[in-house]
Motif scaffolding. Structure first.
Motif, PDB file in Angstrom:
ATOM      1  N   LEU A  45       0.838  -1.321  -0.161  1.00 26.18           N
ATOM      2  CA  LEU A  45      -0.051   0.307   0.011  1.00 26.18           C
ATOM      3  C   LEU A  45       0.988   1.505  -0.031  1.00 26.18           C
ATOM      4  N   GLN A  46       2.263   1.047  -0.337  1.00 28.53           N
ATOM      5  CA  GLN A  46       3.337   2.286  -0.539  1.00 28.53           C
ATOM      6  C   GLN A  46       3.054   3.247   1.204  1.00 28.53           C
ATOM      7  N   ARG A  47       3.310   2.559   2.091  1.00 25.19           N
ATOM      8  CA  ARG A  47       2.737   3.299   3.503  1.00 25.19           C
ATOM      9  C   ARG A  47       4.613   3.179   3.825  1.00 25.19           C
ATOM     10  N   ALA A  48       4.825   4.286   3.857  1.00 18.93           N
ATOM     11  CA  ALA A  48       6.314   4.344   4.607  1.00 18.93           C
ATOM     12  C   ALA A  48       6.913   4.245   5.468  1.00 18.93           C
ATOM     13  N   PRO A  49       5.776   4.366   6.646  1.00 14.44           N
ATOM     14  CA  PRO A  49       5.547   3.670   7.802  1.00 14.44           C
ATOM     15  C   PRO A  49       6.663   2.287   8.274  1.00 14.44           C
ATOM     16  N   ALA A  50       5.737   1.668   7.211  1.00 17.59           N
ATOM     17  CA  ALA A  50       5.742   0.072   7.026  1.00 17.59           C
ATOM     18  C   ALA A  50       7.292  -0.090   6.730  1.00 17.59           C
ATOM     19  N   ARG A  51       7.775   0.640   5.764  1.00 19.03           N
ATOM     20  CA  ARG A  51       9.189   0.066   5.550  1.00 19.03           C
ATOM     21  C   ARG A  51       9.879   0.563   7.339  1.00 19.03           C
ATOM     22  N   PHE A  52       9.682   2.004   7.491  1.00 19.65           N
ATOM     23  CA  PHE A  52      10.282   2.167   8.416  1.00 19.65           C
ATOM     24  C   PHE A  52      10.393   0.997   9.267  1.00 19.65           C
ATOM     25  N   TRP A  53       9.056   0.227   9.938  1.00 20.51           N
ATOM     26  CA  TRP A  53       9.571  -0.842  10.838  1.00 20.51           C
ATOM     27  C   TRP A  53       9.688  -2.038  10.060  1.00 20.51           C
ATOM     28  N   ALA A  54      10.113  -2.356   9.109  1.00 17.66           N
ATOM     29  CA  ALA A  54      10.321  -3.850   8.642  1.00 17.66           C
ATOM     30  C   ALA A  54      11.548  -3.344   9.158  1.00 17.66           C
ATOM     31  N   GLY A  55      12.258  -2.035   8.675  1.00 25.28           N
ATOM     32  CA  GLY A  55      13.617  -2.372   8.646  1.00 25.28           C
ATOM     33  C   GLY A  55      14.179  -2.537  10.205  1.00 25.28           C
TER      34      GLY A  55
END
Length: 114
Positions: A51-61
Motif C-alpha cells: 500500500l506504499q506506506r512509509a511507516p511499514a518500510r521503517f518498521w520492516a527495517g
C-alpha cells in the motif's frame, strides 16, 4: 533501483521470511503463537509496503534487526537449524539494505553547487 523495484524486492523478502518461519516452525506444538509472533509481522508489513506506506518500510527495517539477532542466536545455539537461521540472516540483512537505500542515496549524493 527505482522505488517501485525496491518495494517489490522488499515485499518479496518479507514474503519469503514469513514463508521461512511458517516452514521452520511447522511442527511446533505452539503453532498459533508461532503464527502470531513470527509469521504475522512480516505479512502485515508486506501489506503496508504494498500500500506504499512509509511507516511499514521503517518498521520492516527495525524488525529486521530483531530477525537478524534471532537468526544469529539460532545459528549459534541450534546447529540443526543452521540452514534456516542462515536464510533468516540473509533475508533480514537484505531487508535492512532495501529500506536503507533512500537514506544512503541521499547521504552520499553529490551536493550541487549554488
Amino acid at each position: 533501483m527505482t522505488s517501485r523495484a525496491r518495494d517489490l524486492a522488499l515485499g518479496l523478502a518479507l514474503l519469503l521470511l514469513a514463508a521461512l518461519y511458517a516452514w521452520w516452525f511447522r511442527s511446533d506444538r505452539h503453532l498459533p503463537a508461532v503464527l502470531l509472533v513470527f509469521v504475522a509481522p512480516p505479512l502485515l508489513l508486506l501489506a503496508g509496503v504494498a500500500l506504499q506506506r512509509a511507516p511499514a518500510r521503517f518498521w520492516a527495517g527495525v524488525l529486521a534487526l530483531f530477525w537478524f539477532s534471532h537468526g544469529v542466536m539460532s545459528a549459534w545455539v541450534h546447529r540443526d537449524a543452521l540452514l534456516y537461521a542462515g536464510i533468516e540472516i540473509v533475508l533480514s540483512l537484505s531487508i535492512v539494505a532495501l529500506v536503507s537505500v533512500p537514506g544512503m542515496r541521499a547521504r552520499f549524493a553529490k551536493k550541487r553547487s549554488p
